[in-house]
Design a protein around this motif. Structure first.
Motif, mmCIF file in Angstrom:
data_model
loop_
_atom_site.group_PDB
_atom_site.id
_atom_site.type_symbol
_atom_site.label_atom_id
_atom_site.label_comp_id
_atom_site.label_asym_id
_atom_site.label_seq_id
_atom_site.Cartn_x
_atom_site.Cartn_y
_atom_site.Cartn_z
ATOM 1 N N SER A 372 0.719 -1.381 -0.088
ATOM 2 C CA SER A 372 0.090 0.077 -0.009
ATOM 3 C C SER A 372 0.700 1.042 -0.064
ATOM 4 O O SER A 372 0.301 2.300 0.167
ATOM 5 C CB SER A 372 -0.917 -0.018 1.156
ATOM 6 N N SER A 373 2.193 1.121 -0.228
ATOM 7 C CA SER A 373 3.110 2.421 -0.181
ATOM 8 C C SER A 373 4.178 2.124 -0.971
ATOM 9 O O SER A 373 4.446 1.024 -1.356
ATOM 10 C CB SER A 373 3.260 2.755 1.335
ATOM 11 N N VAL A 423 -2.759 1.166 -4.252
ATOM 12 C CA VAL A 423 -3.257 -0.244 -4.640
ATOM 13 C C VAL A 423 -2.211 -1.042 -4.632
ATOM 14 O O VAL A 423 -1.040 -0.844 -5.294
ATOM 15 C CB VAL A 423 -4.140 -0.246 -5.859
ATOM 16 N N PRO A 424 -2.167 -2.538 -4.278
ATOM 17 C CA PRO A 424 -1.196 -3.349 -4.313
ATOM 18 C C PRO A 424 -0.836 -3.776 -5.937
ATOM 19 O O PRO A 424 -1.762 -3.732 -6.828
ATOM 20 C CB PRO A 424 -1.541 -4.585 -3.713
ATOM 21 N N TYR A 449 7.021 3.888 -10.758
ATOM 22 C CA TYR A 449 7.134 3.186 -9.566
ATOM 23 C C TYR A 449 6.017 1.932 -9.457
ATOM 24 O O TYR A 449 4.756 2.120 -9.847
ATOM 25 C CB TYR A 449 7.320 4.014 -8.272
ATOM 26 N N MET A 450 6.303 1.100 -8.702
ATOM 27 C CA MET A 450 5.525 -0.010 -8.523
ATOM 28 C C MET A 450 5.184 -0.525 -7.211
ATOM 29 O O MET A 450 6.278 -0.732 -6.462
ATOM 30 C CB MET A 450 5.913 -1.269 -9.441
ATOM 31 N N THR A 451 4.272 -0.562 -6.790
ATOM 32 C CA THR A 451 3.883 -1.256 -5.302
ATOM 33 C C THR A 451 3.957 -2.760 -5.221
ATOM 34 O O THR A 451 3.878 -3.564 -6.328
ATOM 35 C CB THR A 451 2.489 -0.796 -4.681
ATOM 36 N N ALA A 452 4.383 -3.265 -4.106
ATOM 37 C CA ALA A 452 4.526 -4.761 -3.913
ATOM 38 C C ALA A 452 3.070 -5.479 -3.956
ATOM 39 O O ALA A 452 1.887 -4.743 -3.801
ATOM 40 C CB ALA A 452 5.006 -5.115 -2.473
ATOM 41 N N ASN A 478 -3.806 -10.977 -6.927
ATOM 42 C CA ASN A 478 -3.542 -9.797 -7.383
ATOM 43 C C ASN A 478 -4.078 -9.710 -8.841
ATOM 44 O O ASN A 478 -4.319 -10.645 -9.428
ATOM 45 C CB ASN A 478 -2.034 -9.487 -7.460
ATOM 46 N N LEU A 479 -4.346 -8.448 -9.441
ATOM 47 C CA LEU A 479 -5.072 -8.345 -10.762
ATOM 48 C C LEU A 479 -3.907 -8.727 -11.651
ATOM 49 O O LEU A 479 -4.000 -9.212 -12.957
ATOM 50 C CB LEU A 479 -5.729 -7.033 -10.901
#
Length: 733
Positions: A372-373, A423-424, A449-452, A478-479
């Protein structure tokens, strides 16, 4: 000092050694003492010991020597020393501590000793033993002589084998019955060691986690420190530059003003000096005329009149001449107005720094994001002064900048920012601007950038295990796709316990076959990974490696069969037509009243038992996934099974494969059938679990995994027992 060291050390008998160095031939080697070799009567061993004691100053306690050693030495054909029970360490390995031993000097040993300078004292090792015994008896012992040798047999008998959990101490088996340990919790020492190891593993895992958190916090503080240092360093350089410029301007103004004042002073002084000279000349002329007039007044009348007339004309002419009596240069200073407008402009320019240049966003660092971060970092030109930054971002779809997506902004002081509530497993594009009193910089380039990922979800109902492995399946959660998965194992009795015992990394799909230890309990977690970092742990799945586990698949059941809620009991009622006809399916049996269990997709040996009614007709076996559903089990090459038919008063047993069965007679009807599936050896064996009797073994061609299968030809029921340990008699096949 070792009196019995090698020949390189101090010689035991200096006089004799000296004689040998002078070239004297060595004494003839005999079995007699040295004194006897020279024709002298044999000397008592006690006398020689006393001589050594006196020679090297060891007679600290003559009384001890007399009491303890006087009765110990006996002269025979060869010297003999009997070591008392007070020196147990002198004995040879394996001898009891209280057993006496003696040394006898033979001809060969005496010759070797004489060659080393020891005469009739025996070999060097014997002399060293004698010295140790003597030092111990004389009371000159150190810590090494206070230790007693405990025989190995006693060590084995006295070794602790249990652990008192209350007192936190290991015990011998006999000690746990003592009053001080009565009622305490006592466990085997091996189990206590395993528990201690598990506790250490858990503490190490917590310590590693705390170390990572502290390292991240220290990195955060370091970034703040560097940012503050850079900002204040730039500000200091800016102030120094401006103040140096102001000082240079003031110095130039000072020089200009001082030079102007000097020129004005010089001009005034020159004017005043010229006026002063003129005034002096006029004063001299006046004085001359006065003197002349006085001289005329003292002349005779005739001369006076004549000269007076001429003097009158001269006085008239002098008086008619204008004399400048006004000061040409006033002493008062003029008002010198200093113009500091340029200096004021410079002072004002200290705060009028230029607007900063565009920042540069750094690429995403590994493990810099959570579900989420994400942590965004950037850098700035070293000459810029910045008061704050404005970070903007929005979701990016398919790696491309998003159009029409909702944007968000935030203002920070540092050159980094942790953006939350995201969003993950989602890509976001970010850009940043810098701001100071002069304005806002241009925006930086946009970086994605990409979230975990979100934590996966383990499919507990599809977990399959045997005694040495487990097949774990999960959903991504995950989608979008992720890079890989990691499976973490914890050996524990409670699934919620922490501490990772083993990890399997780089798994590309949503399933993994994990090798485990037999008869253990595991809590299994799964993490998903992408460029942003790992996800949080999934919810644990409990796995017990005590045997194979599967459930009956209701989607394969013939309509006349019913599966219990736990998936382990198959029932056929008296009625033929079901209360509700199930929908047609290619996986459902139609002709054979049978059902299949879940696939057993783990290589190795699998064992389960089937509890049956000896008066019912049943079939137990295995089959491939594509076994024909319109045929009986065992009537094709895709299934292997054991079939029982009850025809009073006899039981008929068949082991069917492709409609073939061997001629086998079973005299004792099994109530519980054991089934052993061995993938490695491609065999399927059946056992009478009640009597531990082997019934039959198929040699199968198992090119793929199989399903357990069961059928009831008449009303009845059978119950499956799985997840059980393999009996010892089964392991022989």
């Amino acid at each position: 000092m070792d009196l019995y060291d090698s020949g390189d050390g101090l010689q035991a008998f200096p006089a004799e050694s000296g004689r040998m160095r002078r070239g004297a031939a060595p004494a003839e080697v005999t079995s007699e003492p040295r004194g006897a070799a020279r024709g002298q009567p044999p000397r008592d061993l006690e006398e020689e010991v006393d001589e050594l004691v006196h020679l090297y100053g060891l007679e600290d306690d003559d009384e001890l020597a007399d009491d303890e050693l006087g009765d110990e030495f006996v002269t025979e054909n060869a010297p003999r020393i009997e070591v008392s029970e007070y020196a147990p360490h002198v004995g040879t390995r394996g001898e009891p501590a209280t057993r006496q031993r003696d040394w006898r000097l033979g001809a060969e040993a005496a010759g070797e000793a004489d060659g080393l300078g020891f005469g009739g004292w025996g070999s060097e090792g014997q002399c060293r033993d004698l010295r140790e015994a003597y030092r111990f008896a004389r009371g000159r012992s150190s810590e090494e002589y206070e230790c007693y040798v405990i025989p190995e047999e006693e060590d084995e008998e006295e070794a602790p084998d249990v652990f008192c959990a209350t007192c936190k101490t290991p015990l011998r088996a006999a000690e746990k019955e003592l009053d001080e340990h009565r009622g305490h919790e006592v466990t085997p020492l091996s189990k206590a060691l395993e528990s201690a190891k598990d506790e250490i593993h858990r503490n190490m895992y917590r310590l590693e986690k705390q170390i990572i958190e502290m390292e991240n916090f220290a990195s955060h503080l370091e970034e703040v420190f560097i940012t503050v240092e850079e900002n204040f360093g730039r500000q200091e350089q800016n102030f120094e530059s401006h103040y140096n410029e102001i000082l240079e301007t003031l110095a130039q103004k000072y020089e200009d003003k001082v030079q102007a004042l000097g020129e004005r002073k010089k001009e005034k002084l020159e004017t005043l000096y010229a006026q002063l000279v003129s005034c002096g000349e006029n004063l001299d002329a006046c004085r001359e005329l006065m003197e002349t007039v006085e001289d005329i007044c003292h002349e005779e009348k005739a001369d006076f009149i004549k000269d007076a007339m001429a003097m009158a004309d001269r006085l008239r002419e002098f008086l008619e001449t204008d004399t400048d009596v006004d000061v040409s240069a006033q002493p008062a200073l003029e008002d010198q107005t200093l113009d500091f407008s340029d200096v004021e402009q410079l002072l004002g320019s200290i705060n009028a720094v230029p607007a900063p240049s565009a920042p540069v966003i750094n690429p995403q660092a590994p493990n810099s994001a959570s579900g989420s971060s994400v942590r965004v970092c950037w850098s700035l030109c070293s000459d810029d002064t910045v008061e704050s930054y404005q970070l903007s971002g929005r979701p990016a779809r398919d790696g491309a900048p998003g159009k029409g997506q909702a944007e968000f902004t935030m203002t920070v002081k540092e050159t980094y920012c942790s953006v939350r509530n995201l969003v993950p497993n989602t890509q976001y594009e970010f850009w940043v601007t810098a701001r100071n009193g002069a304005g806002v910089s241009p925006a930086s380039e946009r970086v994605v950038y990409m979230t975990a990922p979100a934590p996966p979800v383990i499919k507990s109902s599809e977990v399959r295990s045997c005694e040495e492995a487990a097949l774990i399946r999960w959903e991504s959660g995950n989608l979008g796709p992720v890079d890989s998965y990691t499976v973490e194992l914890t050996q524990t009795e409670t699934p919620g316990a922490s501490g990772v015992t083993e990890s399997v990394v780089g798994i590309p799909t949503c399933e993994s076959l994990v090798q485990l230890q037999p008869r253990r309990s595991y809590a299994i977690y799964v993490r998903a990974l992408n460029v942003g970092g790992p996800s949080a742990r999934s919810e644990p799945a409990a796995v017990h490696t005590t045997g194979s586990c599967f459930r009956l698949d209701a989607h394969t059941c013939h309509p006349w069969l019913t599966v219990s809620e736990d998936g382990l009991t198959l029932v056929r009622g008296d009625g033929r037509a079901p209360a509700r006809e199930p929908p047609p399916s290619d996986a459902r049996f139609t002709r054979c009243v049978a059902a299949m269990g879940n696939l057993v997709p783990v290589r190795g040996r699998h064992y389960w038992e089937v509890e049956v009614d000896e008066r019912s007709d049943y079939t137990v076996g295995v089959a491939f996934d594509d076994v024909p559903k319109q045929e009986d089990l065992g009537a094709n090459c895709r299934s292997w099974c054991m079939r029982h038919a009850w025809a009073p008063p006899r039981h008929k047993y068949e082991f069917l494969h492709n409609k073939m069965t061997p001629d086998i007679r079973i005299t004792v009807s099994p109530r519980k059938i054991g089934v052993l599936l061995d993938y490695e050896n491609s065999t399927l064996s059946f056992f009478n679990a009640d009597t531990s009797q082997h019934l039959y073994t198929f040699s199968c061609q198992l090119q793929q995994f199989v399903h357990p299968c069961f059928s009831l030809e008449k009303p009845g029921r059978l119950k499956i027992h799985n997840g059980i340990a393999m009996p010892k008699y089964v392991s022989l096949y």
